[in-house]
Design a protein around this motif. Structure first.
Motif, PDB file in Angstrom:
ATOM      1  N   VAL A   1       3.105 -11.371  20.158  1.00  0.00           N
ATOM      2  CA  VAL A   1       3.578 -11.618  18.789  1.00  0.00           C
ATOM      3  C   VAL A   1       3.635 -10.322  17.992  1.00  0.00           C
ATOM      4  O   VAL A   1       2.988  -9.321  18.334  1.00  0.00           O
TER       5      VAL A   1
ATOM      6  N   LYS B   1       8.773 -19.109  12.438  1.00  0.00           N
ATOM      7  CA  LYS B   1       7.607 -19.176  13.316  1.00  0.00           C
ATOM      8  C   LYS B   1       6.564 -18.131  12.904  1.00  0.00           C
ATOM      9  O   LYS B   1       6.029 -17.382  13.716  1.00  0.00           O
ATOM     10  N   THR B   2       6.308 -18.101  11.604  1.00  0.00           N
ATOM     11  CA  THR B   2       5.353 -17.143  11.046  1.00  0.00           C
ATOM     12  C   THR B   2       4.077 -17.848  10.631  1.00  0.00           C
ATOM     13  O   THR B   2       4.120 -18.847   9.907  1.00  0.00           O
TER      14      THR B   2
ATOM     15  N   TRP C   1       2.656  -8.393  14.660  1.00  0.00           N
ATOM     16  CA  TRP C   1       1.558  -8.468  13.702  1.00  0.00           C
ATOM     17  C   TRP C   1       1.889  -7.663  12.455  1.00  0.00           C
ATOM     18  O   TRP C   1       2.328  -6.520  12.535  1.00  0.00           O
TER      19      TRP C   1
ATOM     20  N   GLU D   1       5.409 -16.548  16.351  1.00  0.00           N
ATOM     21  CA  GLU D   1       6.053 -15.340  16.867  1.00  0.00           C
ATOM     22  C   GLU D   1       5.718 -14.130  15.997  1.00  0.00           C
ATOM     23  O   GLU D   1       5.922 -12.992  16.402  1.00  0.00           O
ATOM     24  N   ARG D   2       5.224 -14.417  14.807  1.00  0.00           N
ATOM     25  CA  ARG D   2       4.784 -13.365  13.906  1.00  0.00           C
ATOM     26  C   ARG D   2       3.531 -13.840  13.186  1.00  0.00           C
ATOM     27  O   ARG D   2       3.446 -14.996  12.770  1.00  0.00           O
TER      28      ARG D   2
ATOM     29  N   LEU E   1      -1.153 -19.442  17.456  1.00  0.00           N
ATOM     30  CA  LEU E   1      -0.447 -19.051  18.674  1.00  0.00           C
ATOM     31  C   LEU E   1      -0.031 -20.281  19.473  1.00  0.00           C
ATOM     32  O   LEU E   1       1.080 -20.355  20.003  1.00  0.00           O
TER      33      LEU E   1
ATOM     34  N   ARG F   1      -0.339 -14.179  24.698  1.00  0.00           N
ATOM     35  CA  ARG F   1       0.391 -14.468  23.464  1.00  0.00           C
ATOM     36  C   ARG F   1      -0.062 -13.543  22.334  1.00  0.00           C
ATOM     37  O   ARG F   1       0.727 -13.174  21.459  1.00  0.00           O
TER      38      ARG F   1
END
Length: 385
Positions: free
Chosen positions: A186, A84-85, A188, A127-128, A122, A182
């Motif tokens: 996440v 989820k990057t 960063w 998530e990243r 997002l 959001r």
């Protein structure tokens, strides 16, 4: 024979991934049995997304967003579903390649489109977020991006501003309570090789402003606008980030990121790609490393991608050759850094336009010539001398 191919982009001619393909084609044309491992590299600017997508086996996602001047364009970001990057670079929507020379307008240029890309990522469930800073056409300190993410920038009458480089001097207050939840949740990773502070002789305006269209007579105006903005943000956050290493990256974008985000880490763009691409591990088992970029000059020796590759190769005692569209300046010190040779890809007189249009073909031909020479030296047994 195992060869690692790890070039940066040849700007305006081919991306790092395209350069990898061109070199591999030349090597394979000489000997199809040679094992070639391609690892495209970048420094956080243009080409970062494509390089990381290749390394992480991700995909490119297209979004309709605004360019620096508010025109609708299609820009891409990288997506790695397993982790989820999202991989975003400021150059995609807000970069210099989006504008013609006569269109450069630091007063009106905004990073809003970069914020739109992040917002889309997002919504996809990121998530990243890996954000590459570099190649922007803006000096808005990233305010346009954060406006797209919900931050409000107000003038002294409490009216919300439409953020761009010219609006910085009018910012009197900011509201961050409206920022997307959001955005705060996440993780960063900021990928940048720029170490400049926000202000001063080494700052965002003085050093990078001219390439974004800031004329000599306007430098003072933009500098004072950036300083006013910094004071407002620091008063709001109670954090002083104007002297933070890298705060001047991408027209001051680094400053706002450091000031408004918490789950954030900064990493050299090259070091990030080196780590994720396991460059050291791959090079350790290689017989030869081939790197390169569009122009190699004395600035390359201060840590750009090809010299980073060469330093790794030197530690492991693997020869490293660099290709360049243009070679400029005294490069004798390159050997001390690990570059065995720097070779031009041009093979006949031609204009810059012709060379850039023929980049992949020229690089393929140059790679085959290198293999012929390399094989000759192998036969003599002096490759590593």
């Amino acid at each position: 024979m195992k060869i690692i191919v790890a070039p940066d982009s040849f700007k305006g001619s081919m991306s790092s991934a395209e350069a990898c393909s061109a070199v591999e084609a030349g090597v394979k044309a000489y000997n199809p049995s040679f094992h070639v491992k391609s690892i495209p590299i970048a420094d956080g600017g243009e080409g970062t997304v494509e390089a990381l997508v290749t390394i992480l086996d991700g995909e490119m996602i297209a979004e309709n967003v605004f360019d620096p001047l508010g025109r609708e364009v299609t820009a891409e970001y990288g997506w790695v579903d397993e982790s989820k990057t999202a991989i975003v670079e400021t150059a995609a929507a807000s970069g210099l390649p989006r504008l013609l020379g006569e269109e450069l307008n630091p007063s009106n240029a905004s990073t809003y489109g970069t914020g739109q890309i992040i917002q889309a990522a997002l919504k996809r469930g990121a998530e990243r977020i890996i954000l590459g800073l570099g190649g922007s056409a803006t000096v808005d300190a990233g305010t346009g991006c954060f406006q797209a993410l919900g931050v409000k920038f107000l003038d002294d009458k409490g009216t919300e501003l439409n953020m761009n480089g010219g609006a910085l001097q009018r910012v009197a207050e900011i509201e961050t309570g409206t920022i997307s939840a959001r955005t705060r949740q996440v993780d960063w990773i900021i990928a940048s090789d720029v170490t400049n502070p926000l202000l001063g002789s080494e700052g965002a305006i003085t050093v990078f402003g001219p390439q974004k269209g800031v004329t000599p007579e306007r430098l003072t105006d933009f500098e004072s606008g950036m300083e006013r903005y910094a004071s407002v943000v620091e008063q709001h956050t109670r954090k002083e980030m104007r002297n933070q290493v890298g705060s001047g990256a991408a027209g001051g974008f680094g400053f706002t990121l450091f000031s408004l985000l918490e789950n954030l880490q900064v990493e050299s763009g090259f070091e990030l790609i080196s780590r994720l691409g396991e460059l050291t591990e791959h090079i350790s088992g290689a017989d030869l490393v081939i790197t390169g970029e569009g122009k190699i000059d004395t600035q390359t020796l201060y840590g750009k991608g090809p010299i980073g590759i060469a330093r790794i190769a030197k530690k492991i005692h693997v020869p490293c050759i660099a290709f360049a569209g243009k070679i400029e300046g005294e490069l004798s010190a390159a050997k001390d850094q690990g570059l065995s040779a720097v070779l031009p890809i041009i093979d006949e007189p031609m204009t810059l336009k012709e060379a850039m249009e023929s980049g992949p073909e020229l690089l393929t031909k140059a790679s085959r010539r290198l293999m012929e020479i390399y094989h000759l030296k192998q036969e003599k047994g002096d490759v590593r001398k």
